[in-house]
Enzyme design. Structure first.
Site, PDB file in Angstrom:
ATOM      1  N   TYR A  32       0.825  -1.199   0.000  1.00 63.06           N
ATOM      2  CA  TYR A  32       0.000   0.000   0.000  1.00 63.06           C
ATOM      3  C   TYR A  32       0.860   1.251   0.000  1.00 63.06           C
ATOM      4  O   TYR A  32       2.071   1.188   0.186  1.00 63.06           O
ATOM      5  CB  TYR A  32      -0.961  -0.004   1.193  1.00 63.06           C
ATOM      6  CG  TYR A  32      -0.326   0.296   2.542  1.00 63.06           C
ATOM      7  CD1 TYR A  32       0.524  -0.613   3.166  1.00 63.06           C
ATOM      8  CD2 TYR A  32      -0.572   1.512   3.185  1.00 63.06           C
ATOM      9  CE1 TYR A  32       1.095  -0.328   4.396  1.00 63.06           C
ATOM     10  CE2 TYR A  32      -0.008   1.799   4.413  1.00 63.06           C
ATOM     11  CZ  TYR A  32       0.821   0.877   5.024  1.00 63.06           C
ATOM     12  OH  TYR A  32       1.395   1.163   6.240  1.00 63.06           O
ATOM     13  N   ARG A  51       8.167   4.113  -4.720  1.00 61.31           N
ATOM     14  CA  ARG A  51       8.233   3.106  -3.648  1.00 61.31           C
ATOM     15  C   ARG A  51       7.232   1.974  -3.896  1.00 61.31           C
ATOM     16  O   ARG A  51       7.520   0.806  -3.623  1.00 61.31           O
ATOM     17  CB  ARG A  51       8.002   3.741  -2.275  1.00 61.31           C
ATOM     18  CG  ARG A  51       8.225   2.735  -1.140  1.00 61.31           C
ATOM     19  CD  ARG A  51       8.177   3.367   0.232  1.00 61.31           C
ATOM     20  NE  ARG A  51       6.889   3.984   0.494  1.00 61.31           N
ATOM     21  CZ  ARG A  51       6.656   4.780   1.535  1.00 61.31           C
ATOM     22  NH1 ARG A  51       7.607   5.059   2.404  1.00 61.31           N
ATOM     23  NH2 ARG A  51       5.461   5.302   1.714  1.00 61.31           N
ATOM     24  N   ARG A 100      -8.020 -20.848  -1.850  1.00 61.70           N
ATOM     25  CA  ARG A 100      -6.914 -20.553  -0.946  1.00 61.70           C
ATOM     26  C   ARG A 100      -5.765 -21.529  -1.192  1.00 61.70           C
ATOM     27  O   ARG A 100      -5.984 -22.740  -1.181  1.00 61.70           O
ATOM     28  CB  ARG A 100      -7.367 -20.661   0.513  1.00 61.70           C
ATOM     29  CG  ARG A 100      -6.281 -20.339   1.526  1.00 61.70           C
ATOM     30  CD  ARG A 100      -6.836 -20.335   2.952  1.00 61.70           C
ATOM     31  NE  ARG A 100      -5.814 -19.966   3.922  1.00 61.70           N
ATOM     32  CZ  ARG A 100      -4.980 -20.831   4.503  1.00 61.70           C
ATOM     33  NH1 ARG A 100      -5.062 -22.121   4.229  1.00 61.70           N
ATOM     34  NH2 ARG A 100      -4.077 -20.408   5.372  1.00 61.70           N
ATOM     35  N   LYS A 149       6.476  -2.138   1.810  1.00 66.49           N
ATOM     36  CA  LYS A 149       5.320  -1.556   2.501  1.00 66.49           C
ATOM     37  C   LYS A 149       4.104  -2.473   2.371  1.00 66.49           C
ATOM     38  O   LYS A 149       3.191  -2.218   1.585  1.00 66.49           O
ATOM     39  CB  LYS A 149       5.033  -0.160   1.934  1.00 66.49           C
ATOM     40  CG  LYS A 149       4.158   0.689   2.836  1.00 66.49           C
ATOM     41  CD  LYS A 149       4.220   2.139   2.407  1.00 66.49           C
ATOM     42  CE  LYS A 149       3.173   2.996   3.078  1.00 66.49           C
ATOM     43  NZ  LYS A 149       3.267   3.041   4.532  1.00 66.49           N
ATOM     44  N   GLU A 181      11.990   2.155  14.256  1.00 69.36           N
ATOM     45  CA  GLU A 181      11.141   3.267  13.814  1.00 69.36           C
ATOM     46  C   GLU A 181       9.869   3.276  14.640  1.00 69.36           C
ATOM     47  O   GLU A 181       9.683   2.441  15.517  1.00 69.36           O
ATOM     48  CB  GLU A 181      10.815   3.110  12.315  1.00 69.36           C
ATOM     49  CG  GLU A 181      10.130   1.801  11.978  1.00 69.36           C
ATOM     50  CD  GLU A 181       9.977   1.553  10.482  1.00 69.36           C
ATOM     51  OE1 GLU A 181       9.910   2.519   9.705  1.00 69.36           O
ATOM     52  OE2 GLU A 181       9.921   0.369  10.101  1.00 69.36           O
TER      53      GLU A 181
HETATM   54  N1  PMP Z   1       7.703   3.657   8.901  1.00 69.24           N
HETATM   55  C1  PMP Z   1       6.556   2.946   8.921  1.00 69.24           C
HETATM   56  C2  PMP Z   1       6.548   1.612   9.603  1.00 69.24           C
HETATM   57  C3  PMP Z   1       5.387   3.461   8.325  1.00 69.24           C
HETATM   58  O1  PMP Z   1       4.251   2.740   8.350  1.00 69.24           O
HETATM   59  C4  PMP Z   1       5.431   4.742   7.735  1.00 69.24           C
HETATM   60  C5  PMP Z   1       4.208   5.370   7.135  1.00 69.24           C
HETATM   61  N2  PMP Z   1       3.574   4.598   6.212  1.00 69.24           N
HETATM   62  C6  PMP Z   1       6.647   5.453   7.739  1.00 69.24           C
HETATM   63  C7  PMP Z   1       7.755   4.864   8.330  1.00 69.24           C
HETATM   64  C8  PMP Z   1       6.770   6.799   7.108  1.00 69.24           C
HETATM   65  O2  PMP Z   1       6.796   6.705   5.716  1.00 69.24           O
HETATM   66  P1  PMP Z   1       6.276   7.899   4.788  1.00 69.24           P
HETATM   67  O3  PMP Z   1       7.046   9.105   5.170  1.00 69.24           O
HETATM   68  O4  PMP Z   1       6.562   7.445   3.420  1.00 69.24           O
HETATM   69  O5  PMP Z   1       4.815   8.049   5.091  1.00 69.24           O
END
Ligand code: PMP
Length: 285
Positions: A32, A51, A100, A149, A181
């Site tokens: 996403y 991305r 599935r 992502k 993070e």
């Molecule tokens: N780290 C994680 C785990 C996230 O989910 C996000 C936001 N989607 C970010 C960092 C920040 O990424 P961005 O600046 O591209 O929104």
């Protein structure tokens, strides 16, 4: 009622459906992006599109459409839903194989593509930017490819609930004693004129906002160190903050009950937030 996009059609949200056999639903087999909208325009669309392509490539998933077509769908949703400020959520899954099975479906299986809007009037003037956020630290228990992502968001979702239960606003995740993070954002500390944030790798998402903010920081003659740091170092820093597409730059004023700096939003975070929002508005499409 919102108009949403699903597999080529614009529909009222109550009429948009996806199969129970969809790989996204059964296996979290999907990726996403979330792109912010300010003044009816998209912030850093290119970064998110690049991305998305990378996430799809890493998972050997088909690209649903060209960047230009995706941009047009984003713009059409902004128009149809009259979005001034808010977000566009986009999800691509490996589609519906009709049953599935752990094995990836046949090549010809069409990906599922869903987009919808989230309206957030006045998003750039969030009250939290004035007060700052309180965060807690939690163990990072996610999978090993956080640079992709994916929609596997159960642990980050649990992290937000742990923060809430502790009376905090969010959580920073820690692995081998070092901060990776935030649950849905990148994490930073400031010491003197130096901004420290974790280096890129498989351990964190390569934030689109992170890339822009580090560029602006360097342009403003701040020093940037891309390396890991501990919670103890963060608690002793002058400032801390997070970045993400939907929060921009948001100050962090407390970590595990300890005030960071003066316990109020610091000048570096405030300045970077201003620069980021100003420059993003100028470059928005
Ligand atoms: N780290 C994680 C785990 C996230 O989910 C996000 C936001 N989607 C970010 C960092 C920040 O990424 P961005 O600046 O591209 O929104």
């Amino acid at each position: 009622m919102r108009t949403v996009y699903v597999n080529g059609s614009y529909l009222p949200e109550t009429e948009a459906t996806v199969s129970i056999f969809d790989r996204g639903f059964l296996m979290s087999d999907g990726v996403y992006e979330v792109t912010s909208v300010l003044d009816g325009k998209l912030i850093d669309f290119d970064g998110h599109a690049v991305r998305l392509q990378r996430s799809l490539d890493e998972l050997q998933m088909k690209h649903p459409s060209s960047k230009d077509d995706l941009l047009e769908v984003h713009r059409e949703l902004i128009r149809r839903n009259e979005i001034t400020d808010g977000m566009i959520y986009l999800q691509v899954t490996r589609g519906n194989p009709g049953d599935r099975d752990f094995a990836f479906p046949p090549e010809e299986t069409a990906p599922t593509v869903v987009l919808f809007t989230q309206s957030k009037p006045g998003m750039a003037d969030s009250p939290m930017a004035q007060t700052g956020m309180k965060i807690i630290s939690i163990e990072d228990q996610r999978w090993g490819r956080r640079d992709i992502k994916t929609v596997q968001l159960l642990y980050p979702s649990m992290g937000k609930m742990m923060a809430k239960a502790a009376g905090a606003d969010d959580a920073w995740m820690v692995e081998d004693g070092h901060v990776t993070e935030g649950t849905s954002n990148n994490a930073y500390i400031v010491k003197g004129n130096t901004i420290v944030t974790r280096h890129l790798g498989h351990e964190i998402l390569h934030g689109i906002t992170r890339a822009a903010v580090l560029r602006f920081a360097r342009e403003a003659q701040m020093k940037v160190e891309e390396r890991s740091f501990t919670i103890a170092e963060a608690q002793e820093a002058d400032e801390a903050f997070i970045t993400s597409a939907s929060t921009f730059v948001m100050p962090v004023v407390e970590i595990d009950g300890e005030a960071v700096g003066e316990g109020t939003p610091g000048p570096v975070a405030k300045r970077l937030r201003e620069i980021y929002i100003d420059e993003s508005r100028k470059a928005a499409v």
